[in-house]
Design an enzyme around this catalytic site. Structure first.
Site, PDB file in Angstrom:
ATOM      1  N   ASN A   6       0.863  -1.183   0.000  1.00 23.42           N
ATOM      2  CA  ASN A   6       0.000   0.000   0.000  1.00 23.42           C
ATOM      3  C   ASN A   6       0.899   1.232   0.000  1.00 23.42           C
ATOM      4  O   ASN A   6       1.455   1.591   1.029  1.00 23.42           O
ATOM      5  CB  ASN A   6      -0.900  -0.023   1.253  1.00 23.42           C
ATOM      6  CG  ASN A   6      -1.738   1.251   1.374  1.00 23.42           C
ATOM      7  OD1 ASN A   6      -1.857   2.003   0.419  1.00 23.42           O
ATOM      8  ND2 ASN A   6      -2.310   1.459   2.552  1.00 23.42           N
ATOM      9  N   TRP A   7       1.007   1.845  -1.177  1.00 18.73           N
ATOM     10  CA  TRP A   7       1.917   2.996  -1.296  1.00 18.73           C
ATOM     11  C   TRP A   7       1.316   4.272  -0.716  1.00 18.73           C
ATOM     12  O   TRP A   7       1.997   5.282  -0.610  1.00 18.73           O
ATOM     13  CB  TRP A   7       2.281   3.236  -2.763  1.00 18.73           C
ATOM     14  CG  TRP A   7       3.156   2.179  -3.361  1.00 18.73           C
ATOM     15  CD1 TRP A   7       3.716   1.108  -2.711  1.00 18.73           C
ATOM     16  CD2 TRP A   7       3.587   2.079  -4.722  1.00 18.73           C
ATOM     17  NE1 TRP A   7       4.464   0.356  -3.590  1.00 18.73           N
ATOM     18  CE2 TRP A   7       4.393   0.934  -4.833  1.00 18.73           C
ATOM     19  CE3 TRP A   7       3.357   2.847  -5.865  1.00 18.73           C
ATOM     20  CZ2 TRP A   7       4.980   0.538  -6.031  1.00 18.73           C
ATOM     21  CZ3 TRP A   7       3.934   2.464  -7.059  1.00 18.73           C
ATOM     22  CH2 TRP A   7       4.737   1.320  -7.143  1.00 18.73           C
ATOM     23  N   LYS A   8       0.011   4.224  -0.399  1.00 23.32           N
ATOM     24  CA  LYS A   8      -0.691   5.428   0.095  1.00 23.32           C
ATOM     25  C   LYS A   8      -0.450   6.580  -0.895  1.00 23.32           C
ATOM     26  O   LYS A   8      -0.289   6.330  -2.089  1.00 23.32           O
ATOM     27  CB  LYS A   8      -0.245   5.771   1.509  1.00 23.32           C
ATOM     28  CG  LYS A   8      -0.263   4.563   2.437  1.00 23.32           C
ATOM     29  CD  LYS A   8      -0.114   4.938   3.868  1.00 23.32           C
ATOM     30  CE  LYS A   8      -0.022   3.677   4.703  1.00 23.32           C
ATOM     31  NZ  LYS A   8      -0.197   3.916   6.106  1.00 23.32           N
ATOM     32  N   HIS A  94      -9.615   1.156   4.819  1.00 25.00           N
ATOM     33  CA  HIS A  94      -8.341   1.431   5.492  1.00 25.00           C
ATOM     34  C   HIS A  94      -8.584   2.411   6.634  1.00 25.00           C
ATOM     35  O   HIS A  94      -9.422   3.314   6.516  1.00 25.00           O
ATOM     36  CB  HIS A  94      -7.321   1.998   4.494  1.00 25.00           C
ATOM     37  CG  HIS A  94      -5.942   2.051   5.066  1.00 25.00           C
ATOM     38  ND1 HIS A  94      -5.537   3.046   5.927  1.00 25.00           N
ATOM     39  CD2 HIS A  94      -4.890   1.202   4.945  1.00 25.00           C
ATOM     40  CE1 HIS A  94      -4.283   2.816   6.298  1.00 25.00           C
ATOM     41  NE2 HIS A  94      -3.870   1.697   5.715  1.00 25.00           N
ATOM     42  N   GLU A  96      -7.082   4.896   7.629  1.00 25.98           N
ATOM     43  CA  GLU A  96      -6.926   6.326   7.288  1.00 25.98           C
ATOM     44  C   GLU A  96      -8.177   6.855   6.594  1.00 25.98           C
ATOM     45  O   GLU A  96      -8.543   8.022   6.755  1.00 25.98           O
ATOM     46  CB  GLU A  96      -5.665   6.519   6.426  1.00 25.98           C
ATOM     47  CG  GLU A  96      -4.406   6.386   7.276  1.00 25.98           C
ATOM     48  CD  GLU A  96      -3.187   5.842   6.550  1.00 25.98           C
ATOM     49  OE1 GLU A  96      -3.158   5.839   5.309  1.00 25.98           O
ATOM     50  OE2 GLU A  96      -2.252   5.391   7.258  1.00 25.98           O
ATOM     51  N   GLU A 164      -5.394  -4.804  10.616  1.00 23.93           N
ATOM     52  CA  GLU A 164      -4.411  -3.731  10.811  1.00 23.93           C
ATOM     53  C   GLU A 164      -4.758  -2.956  12.084  1.00 23.93           C
ATOM     54  O   GLU A 164      -5.579  -2.015  12.034  1.00 23.93           O
ATOM     55  CB  GLU A 164      -4.438  -2.760   9.626  1.00 23.93           C
ATOM     56  CG  GLU A 164      -4.097  -3.387   8.298  1.00 23.93           C
ATOM     57  CD  GLU A 164      -3.505  -2.366   7.334  1.00 23.93           C
ATOM     58  OE1 GLU A 164      -2.353  -2.557   6.940  1.00 23.93           O
ATOM     59  OE2 GLU A 164      -4.169  -1.377   7.020  1.00 23.93           O
ATOM     60  N   GLY A 170       2.320   2.479  10.991  1.00 25.64           N
ATOM     61  CA  GLY A 170       3.319   3.544  10.898  1.00 25.64           C
ATOM     62  C   GLY A 170       3.984   3.912  12.215  1.00 25.64           C
ATOM     63  O   GLY A 170       4.665   4.931  12.303  1.00 25.64           O
ATOM     64  N   SER A 208       3.233  -1.794  10.541  1.00 31.10           N
ATOM     65  CA  SER A 208       4.663  -1.792  10.872  1.00 31.10           C
ATOM     66  C   SER A 208       5.382  -3.088  10.533  1.00 31.10           C
ATOM     67  O   SER A 208       6.318  -3.496  11.236  1.00 31.10           O
ATOM     68  CB  SER A 208       4.881  -1.427  12.346  1.00 31.10           C
ATOM     69  OG  SER A 208       4.509  -0.078  12.576  1.00 31.10           O
ATOM     70  N   GLY A 229       2.851  -0.973   4.363  1.00 24.28           N
ATOM     71  CA  GLY A 229       2.778   0.437   3.994  1.00 24.28           C
ATOM     72  C   GLY A 229       4.178   0.980   3.770  1.00 24.28           C
ATOM     73  O   GLY A 229       4.801   0.748   2.731  1.00 24.28           O
ATOM     74  N   GLY A 230       4.713   1.684   4.778  1.00 20.23           N
ATOM     75  CA  GLY A 230       6.007   2.372   4.658  1.00 20.23           C
ATOM     76  C   GLY A 230       7.109   1.538   4.031  1.00 20.23           C
ATOM     77  O   GLY A 230       7.798   2.014   3.110  1.00 20.23           O
TER      78      GLY A 230
HETATM   79  C1  PEP Z   1      -0.947   0.475   6.175  1.00 21.21           C
HETATM   80  O1  PEP Z   1      -1.209   1.649   6.393  1.00 21.21           O
HETATM   81  O2  PEP Z   1      -1.706  -0.243   5.488  1.00 21.21           O
HETATM   82  C2  PEP Z   1       0.289  -0.067   6.742  1.00 21.21           C
HETATM   83  C3  PEP Z   1       0.384  -1.340   6.892  1.00 21.21           C
HETATM   84  O3  PEP Z   1       1.259   0.859   7.080  1.00 21.21           O
HETATM   85  P1  PEP Z   1       2.703   0.579   7.735  1.00 21.21           P
HETATM   86  O4  PEP Z   1       3.237  -0.703   7.160  1.00 21.21           O
HETATM   87  O5  PEP Z   1       3.523   1.772   7.331  1.00 21.21           O
HETATM   88  O6  PEP Z   1       2.488   0.490   9.199  1.00 21.21           O
END
Ligand code: PEP
Length: 243
Positions: A6-8, A94, A96, A164, A170, A208, A229-230
């Site tokens: 997920n590149w957001k 999600h 967010e 999640e 994050g 994370s 994500g990140g």
């Molecule tokens: C996400 O927002 O879907 C996610 C998994 O983010 P991160 O890996 O950065 O915690």
């Protein structure tokens, strides 16, 4: 094992070209046979991503879709449009989106129905806040978020779940392995009992995930993959997670 990136709202054309070339060259040839990669770039880059990944096993996903079919909804992107430009998947719910756009089950139900009609597969994200976790409310919250899947008009929707925990996204924090295992088991049993599933649903863990913790998380029998994500913004880190 499913590896979803997920590149957001990150990246640009240069980034897209470069990271997809690296995924194609450095990850895909070494991926285990039963594994797959789903890349979810911002919607403006879906066509380009599809073009680059043509003739590879990389699947493309969007990060959201409109709750409306079409019409005067300035700025919205419909499920049909996502499918039209080559998306096979769409992430819905999600945290967010739930947090910044007040997405609730009613809205998500509409989105999921439109995704189904457009032939998209859904990655439904669910998760609890830090307070809910601390107050032992996780399963209640997840059951409420999962309840939309039980709506009869969503029969035959192809979907997977991404668990999640909001407090893990994050932040560098993750639940204990036993907790991930217990919650994934809970999600699988809940959906098996409440829907007409013939087999247990696939559940990804997200929050994370990084090269240091991925192997332990992936070793859990209840974990069918990870939503990253990140760390998915670095080809090297994503590779280490996938290997
Ligand atoms: C996400 O927002 O879907 C996610 C998994 O983010 P991160 O890996 O950065 O915690």
């Amino acid at each position: 094992m499913i590896f979803a990136a997920n590149w957001k709202m990150n990246g640009n054309i240069k980034f897209l070209n470069s990271i997809l070339a690296q995924i194609k060259q450095d990850i895909i040839p070494y991926l285990a046979d039963n594994s797959k990669i789903i890349v979810c770039p911002p919607s403006v880059y879906l066509s380009q991503a599809k073009l680059i990944c043509h003739n590879t096993s990389i699947e493309i996903g969007a990060q959201d879709c409109s709750s409306q079919e079409n019409g005067a909804f300035t700025g919205e992107v419909s499920a049909n449009m996502l499918s039209d430009v080559g998306s096979e998947w769409v992430i819905l719910g999600h945290s967010e989106r739930r947090q910044y756009h007040s997405e609730n089950n009613d809205l998500l139900h509409k989105k999921m129905l439109l995704a189904k009609l457009a032939g998209l597969k859904v990655i439904l994200c669910i998760g609890e806040t830090h307070d809910q976790h601390a107050n032992n409310k996780t399963k209640d919250i997840l059951a409420e978020q999962l309840s939309i899947i039980c709506e009869s008009d969503l029969n035959n929707l192809e979907y997977i779940i991404a668990y999640e925990p909001i407090w893990a996204i994050g932040t560098g924090l993750t639940p204990k392995l036993e907790e991930i295992d217990e919650i994934h088991q809970f999600i699988k049993s809940f959906l098996f009992e409440k829907t007409r599933l013939k087999s247990k649903v696939q559940v990804l863990y997200g929050g994370s995930v990084n090269p240091e913790n991925a192997n332990q998380i992936k070793s859990l029998i209840t974990v069918d993959g990870v939503l990253v994500g990140g760390a998915s913004l670095s080809a090297e880190k994503f590779k280490q997670i996938c290997m």
